[in-house]
Design a protein around this motif. Structure first.
Motif, PDB file in Angstrom:
ATOM      1  N   CYS A 166       0.826  -1.210   0.000  1.00  0.00           N
ATOM      2  CA  CYS A 166       0.000   0.000   0.000  1.00  0.00           C
ATOM      3  C   CYS A 166       0.859   1.259   0.000  1.00  0.00           C
ATOM      4  CB  CYS A 166      -0.930  -0.006   1.200  1.00  0.00           C
ATOM      5  SG  CYS A 166      -2.014   1.438   1.283  1.00  0.00           S
ATOM      6  N   SER A 167       1.863   1.303   0.877  1.00  0.00           N
ATOM      7  CA  SER A 167       2.686   2.507   0.959  1.00  0.00           C
ATOM      8  C   SER A 167       3.466   2.743  -0.329  1.00  0.00           C
ATOM      9  CB  SER A 167       3.648   2.406   2.149  1.00  0.00           C
ATOM     10  OG  SER A 167       4.486   1.281   2.003  1.00  0.00           O
ATOM     11  N   LYS A 168       3.959   1.658  -0.953  1.00  0.00           N
ATOM     12  CA  LYS A 168       4.680   1.800  -2.217  1.00  0.00           C
ATOM     13  C   LYS A 168       3.732   2.240  -3.330  1.00  0.00           C
ATOM     14  CE  LYS A 168       7.842  -1.259  -3.056  1.00  0.00           C
ATOM     15  NZ  LYS A 168       8.507  -2.508  -3.473  1.00  0.00           N
ATOM     16  N   LYS A 169       2.523   1.693  -3.325  1.00  0.00           N
ATOM     17  CA  LYS A 169       1.531   2.042  -4.345  1.00  0.00           C
ATOM     18  C   LYS A 169       1.091   3.491  -4.213  1.00  0.00           C
ATOM     19  CE  LYS A 169      -2.587   0.033  -6.474  1.00  0.00           C
ATOM     20  NZ  LYS A 169      -3.606  -1.039  -6.390  1.00  0.00           N
ATOM     21  N   GLN A 170       1.100   4.016  -2.977  1.00  0.00           N
ATOM     22  CA  GLN A 170       0.640   5.383  -2.744  1.00  0.00           C
ATOM     23  C   GLN A 170       1.774   6.405  -2.722  1.00  0.00           C
ATOM     24  OE1 GLN A 170      -1.775   5.570   0.788  1.00  0.00           O
ATOM     25  NE2 GLN A 170      -3.453   4.410  -0.125  1.00  0.00           N
ATOM     26  N   LYS A 171       2.961   6.009  -3.151  1.00  0.00           N
ATOM     27  CA  LYS A 171       4.083   6.950  -3.141  1.00  0.00           C
ATOM     28  C   LYS A 171       3.814   8.135  -4.064  1.00  0.00           C
ATOM     29  CE  LYS A 171       9.095   7.286  -3.673  1.00  0.00           C
ATOM     30  NZ  LYS A 171      10.355   6.573  -4.044  1.00  0.00           N
ATOM     31  N   VAL A 203       0.872   9.276  -4.897  1.00  0.00           N
ATOM     32  CA  VAL A 203      -0.176  10.089  -4.280  1.00  0.00           C
ATOM     33  C   VAL A 203       0.418  10.993  -3.212  1.00  0.00           C
ATOM     34  CG1 VAL A 203      -2.356  10.035  -3.014  1.00  0.00           C
ATOM     35  CG2 VAL A 203      -1.886   8.301  -4.749  1.00  0.00           C
ATOM     36  N   LYS A 204       1.349  10.444  -2.406  1.00  0.00           N
ATOM     37  CA  LYS A 204       1.984  11.230  -1.349  1.00  0.00           C
ATOM     38  C   LYS A 204       2.767  12.408  -1.942  1.00  0.00           C
ATOM     39  CE  LYS A 204       5.898  10.143   0.446  1.00  0.00           C
ATOM     40  NZ  LYS A 204       7.021   9.463   1.141  1.00  0.00           N
ATOM     41  N   LEU A 205       3.535  12.130  -2.995  1.00  0.00           N
ATOM     42  CA  LEU A 205       4.308  13.199  -3.627  1.00  0.00           C
ATOM     43  C   LEU A 205       3.395  14.248  -4.271  1.00  0.00           C
ATOM     44  CD1 LEU A 205       7.220  11.183  -5.268  1.00  0.00           C
ATOM     45  CD2 LEU A 205       7.342  12.698  -3.300  1.00  0.00           C
ATOM     46  N   PHE A 206       2.285  13.790  -4.848  1.00  0.00           N
ATOM     47  CA  PHE A 206       1.341  14.740  -5.440  1.00  0.00           C
ATOM     48  C   PHE A 206       0.749  15.644  -4.364  1.00  0.00           C
ATOM     49  CE2 PHE A 206      -2.964  15.985  -6.633  1.00  0.00           C
ATOM     50  CZ  PHE A 206      -2.735  16.612  -7.851  1.00  0.00           C
ATOM     51  N   LEU A 207       0.443  15.097  -3.182  1.00  0.00           N
ATOM     52  CA  LEU A 207      -0.095  15.907  -2.088  1.00  0.00           C
ATOM     53  C   LEU A 207       0.940  16.917  -1.590  1.00  0.00           C
ATOM     54  CD1 LEU A 207      -2.057  13.183  -0.059  1.00  0.00           C
ATOM     55  CD2 LEU A 207      -3.013  14.986  -1.501  1.00  0.00           C
ATOM     56  N   ILE A 208       2.216  16.502  -1.543  1.00  0.00           N
ATOM     57  CA  ILE A 208       3.279  17.446  -1.157  1.00  0.00           C
ATOM     58  C   ILE A 208       3.365  18.572  -2.177  1.00  0.00           C
ATOM     59  CG2 ILE A 208       5.771  17.714  -0.835  1.00  0.00           C
ATOM     60  CD1 ILE A 208       5.798  14.799   0.178  1.00  0.00           C
ATOM     61  N   TRP A 209       3.318  18.196  -3.477  1.00  0.00           N
ATOM     62  CA  TRP A 209       3.348  19.225  -4.531  1.00  0.00           C
ATOM     63  C   TRP A 209       2.145  20.160  -4.413  1.00  0.00           C
ATOM     64  CZ3 TRP A 209      -0.381  19.955  -8.317  1.00  0.00           C
ATOM     65  CH2 TRP A 209      -0.072  20.928  -9.280  1.00  0.00           C
ATOM     66  N   ALA A 210       0.953  19.621  -4.121  1.00  0.00           N
ATOM     67  CA  ALA A 210      -0.253  20.444  -4.011  1.00  0.00           C
ATOM     68  C   ALA A 210      -0.142  21.439  -2.856  1.00  0.00           C
ATOM     69  CB  ALA A 210      -1.480  19.543  -3.826  1.00  0.00           C
ATOM     70  N   GLU A 257       6.509  18.752 -10.224  1.00  0.00           N
ATOM     71  CA  GLU A 257       5.354  18.222 -10.951  1.00  0.00           C
ATOM     72  C   GLU A 257       5.799  17.217 -12.014  1.00  0.00           C
ATOM     73  OE1 GLU A 257       1.330  20.087 -13.050  1.00  0.00           O
ATOM     74  OE2 GLU A 257       3.188  21.237 -13.057  1.00  0.00           O
ATOM     75  N   ALA A 258       6.879  17.552 -12.736  1.00  0.00           N
ATOM     76  CA  ALA A 258       7.407  16.620 -13.734  1.00  0.00           C
ATOM     77  C   ALA A 258       7.938  15.347 -13.070  1.00  0.00           C
ATOM     78  CB  ALA A 258       8.522  17.301 -14.537  1.00  0.00           C
ATOM     79  N   TYR A 259       8.572  15.501 -11.887  1.00  0.00           N
ATOM     80  CA  TYR A 259       9.094  14.334 -11.160  1.00  0.00           C
ATOM     81  C   TYR A 259       7.969  13.397 -10.731  1.00  0.00           C
ATOM     82  CZ  TYR A 259      11.064  11.620  -7.312  1.00  0.00           C
ATOM     83  OH  TYR A 259      11.431  10.599  -6.482  1.00  0.00           O
ATOM     84  N   VAL A 260       6.860  13.967 -10.247  1.00  0.00           N
ATOM     85  CA  VAL A 260       5.717  13.136  -9.854  1.00  0.00           C
ATOM     86  C   VAL A 260       5.161  12.402 -11.076  1.00  0.00           C
ATOM     87  CG1 VAL A 260       3.377  13.164  -8.901  1.00  0.00           C
ATOM     88  CG2 VAL A 260       5.141  14.614  -7.891  1.00  0.00           C
ATOM     89  N   GLY A 261       5.083  13.111 -12.222  1.00  0.00           N
ATOM     90  CA  GLY A 261       4.609  12.453 -13.438  1.00  0.00           C
ATOM     91  C   GLY A 261       5.507  11.305 -13.856  1.00  0.00           C
ATOM     92  N   LEU A 262       6.832  11.519 -13.813  1.00  0.00           N
ATOM     93  CA  LEU A 262       7.777  10.449 -14.161  1.00  0.00           C
ATOM     94  C   LEU A 262       7.690   9.284 -13.184  1.00  0.00           C
ATOM     95  CD1 LEU A 262      10.912  12.580 -15.127  1.00  0.00           C
ATOM     96  CD2 LEU A 262       9.533  11.171 -16.666  1.00  0.00           C
ATOM     97  N   LEU A 263       7.500   9.602 -11.898  1.00  0.00           N
ATOM     98  CA  LEU A 263       7.385   8.543 -10.897  1.00  0.00           C
ATOM     99  C   LEU A 263       6.145   7.680 -11.142  1.00  0.00           C
ATOM    100  CD1 LEU A 263       8.547   7.378  -8.231  1.00  0.00           C
ATOM    101  CD2 LEU A 263       6.905   8.834  -7.044  1.00  0.00           C
ATOM    102  N   LEU A 264       5.020   8.322 -11.503  1.00  0.00           N
ATOM    103  CA  LEU A 264       3.807   7.562 -11.812  1.00  0.00           C
ATOM    104  C   LEU A 264       4.033   6.647 -13.008  1.00  0.00           C
ATOM    105  CD1 LEU A 264       1.002  10.247 -11.312  1.00  0.00           C
ATOM    106  CD2 LEU A 264       1.527   8.321  -9.828  1.00  0.00           C
ATOM    107  N   LEU A 265       4.703   7.143 -14.033  1.00  0.00           N
ATOM    108  CA  LEU A 265       4.993   6.313 -15.205  1.00  0.00           C
ATOM    109  C   LEU A 265       5.920   5.158 -14.828  1.00  0.00           C
ATOM    110  CD1 LEU A 265       5.507   9.066 -17.944  1.00  0.00           C
ATOM    111  CD2 LEU A 265       3.537   7.565 -17.641  1.00  0.00           C
ATOM    112  N   ARG A 266       6.880   5.428 -13.959  1.00  0.00           N
ATOM    113  CA  ARG A 266       7.820   4.383 -13.542  1.00  0.00           C
ATOM    114  C   ARG A 266       7.096   3.288 -12.765  1.00  0.00           C
ATOM    115  NH1 ARG A 266      10.846   3.610  -8.933  1.00  0.00           N
ATOM    116  NH2 ARG A 266      12.785   2.423  -9.199  1.00  0.00           N
ATOM    117  N   THR A 267       6.205   3.680 -11.833  1.00  0.00           N
ATOM    118  CA  THR A 267       5.464   2.679 -11.056  1.00  0.00           C
ATOM    119  C   THR A 267       4.570   1.831 -11.956  1.00  0.00           C
ATOM    120  OG1 THR A 267       3.732   4.306 -10.589  1.00  0.00           O
ATOM    121  CG2 THR A 267       5.461   4.046  -8.947  1.00  0.00           C
ATOM    122  N   ALA A 268       4.086   2.440 -13.047  1.00  0.00           N
ATOM    123  CA  ALA A 268       3.242   1.672 -13.972  1.00  0.00           C
ATOM    124  C   ALA A 268       4.082   0.681 -14.778  1.00  0.00           C
ATOM    125  CB  ALA A 268       2.507   2.628 -14.913  1.00  0.00           C
ATOM    126  N   PHE A 269       5.271   1.114 -15.228  1.00  0.00           N
ATOM    127  CA  PHE A 269       6.078   0.265 -16.103  1.00  0.00           C
ATOM    128  C   PHE A 269       6.780  -0.860 -15.350  1.00  0.00           C
ATOM    129  CE2 PHE A 269       6.414   4.199 -18.974  1.00  0.00           C
ATOM    130  CZ  PHE A 269       5.273   3.808 -19.682  1.00  0.00           C
TER     131      PHE A 269
END
Length: 354
Positions: A219-224, A226-233, A291-303
């Motif tokens: 769960c914590s790895k899957k929500q990483k 989300v956590k970074l997006f909340l920090i950015w927000a 913001e770009a880092y969070v986007g890249l991280l989401l793509l990395r978790t998907a791949f």
């Protein structure tokens, strides 16, 4: 006999009221027709004057025989005439921007352009008030979720609070996009990118509502992401508060100097005065990079297979696209400012030389 007189009197009163209604209708139709003709004449005159100002400005700029000081004086006079035309009540008679598909989709084929300047300015003040309210919530809402994640939820946030936040983001960006489209129709100078940016944010909020973010045992790895997006927000909320406070004061100064219109608003990338550049610009660039880092991280978790849902890939690409667009517009604004300052310095040096 008395009943007949009563009936006759009531009948006469009714007939009199009907005649008065017909007479009033004729006067109203005549007034509307007369007002329409006068309005059309004023519109034609306003368009003609606006065109004459543009032609005269082109002539002053292109004609090299005119003395430099005289040319500057003439250009200032033309700017003053343009300001009177576009920033006063006459602006409602100039051709306006079309409502666009977004407004028609939400409001239908109605005219949202105010004919009176005081009404237009009230629309702008309501937009500023909305930005102030939402900036504070933009900071507090994700900060609260991050605190609860550590203190109560043991690093794994439940679905409902996150989805509630995403639904609020959808409401926020929809409200901003509607208000900005209405402001553009009423003559405000908002860059199209920032409206498109809010469209992208709306789409991302809708997609995020369908994203299953909770899953064990990772769960914590899957929500990483989300956590970074909340920090950015939360950082974005802090930047919005700074922009709203400092840049609006600068905008009022520019309006007083005739360098901006009363309907203009603070853009997302505006940097303010020179002293504020060193405070706001680093924050803006850090936010865009994060913001770009969070986007890249989401793509990395998907791949890598941690969270392979299509929503993760979609949101990652959207965040990357918005970060690149924000960065490009910020740089473009800085280039425009630097060119304007160089032009002003060149003009001052010529005056000193003369």
């Amino acid at each position: 006999m008395g009943d007949q007189q009563q009936e006759s009197r009531i009948e006469e009163e009714i007939a009199n009221v009907v005649e008065q209604a017909k007479e009033l209708q004729e006067k109203a139709a005549s007034l509307i027709s007369k007002s329409s003709k006068e309005e059309q004449l004023i519109k034609q005159r306003a368009v003609s004057i606006d065109s004459s100002i543009d032609k005269l400005r082109s002539s002053v700029i292109s004609d090299g025989r005119i003395d430099h000081k005289l040319a500057e004086k003439l250009e200032d006079e033309l700017n003053r005439a343009k300001c009177i035309l576009v920033d006063g009540d006459a602006s409602s008679f100039l051709p306006g921007k079309s409502e666009g598909r977004f407004l028609r989709m939400f409001l239908g084929p109605i005219n949202v352009r105010a004919t009176r300047k005081d009404v237009q300015l009230k629309v702008k003040e309501e937009y500023n008030s909305y930005r102030d309210r939402t900036a504070l919530l933009f900071l507090l809402f994700p900060s609260l979720l991050l605190i609860l994640r550590v203190w109560i939820w043991n690093g794994c946030m439940p679905v409902f609070p996150v989805q509630l936040y995403e639904a609020w983001l959808l409401f926020l960006y929809t409200g901003l996009a509607l208000r900005e489209n209405i402001l553009r129709v009423n003559g405000s100078d908002i860059r199209p990118w920032w409206i498109y940016h809010h469209y992208c944010a709306m789409v991302m909020a809708i997609v995020s509502l369908t994203w299953e973010i909770r899953g064990q045992p990772d769960c914590s790895k899957k929500q990483k992401g989300v956590k970074l997006f909340l920090i950015w927000a939360a950082m974005q909320g802090f930047a919005m508060l700074l922009q709203n406070r400092y840049q609006r004061q600068r905008l009022y100064t520019r309006i007083a100097l005739g360098k901006a219109k009363r309907m203009d608003v603070v853009w997302g990338e505006t940097a303010g005065v020179h002293g504020q550049l060193w405070l706001l610009l680093p924050i803006l660039f850090i936010l865009q990079g994060f913001e770009a880092y969070v986007g890249l991280l989401l793509l990395r978790t998907a791949f890598v297979g941690v969270a392979s849902e299509w929503q993760v890939v979609f949101c990652g690409f959207l965040l990357l696209m918005m970060a690149v667009g924000n960065f490009a517009n910020t740089v473009q604004t800085l280039l425009v400012k630097s060119r304007f300052k160089a032009k002003m310095k060149k003009s001052k040096s010529k005056q000193q030389f003369d």
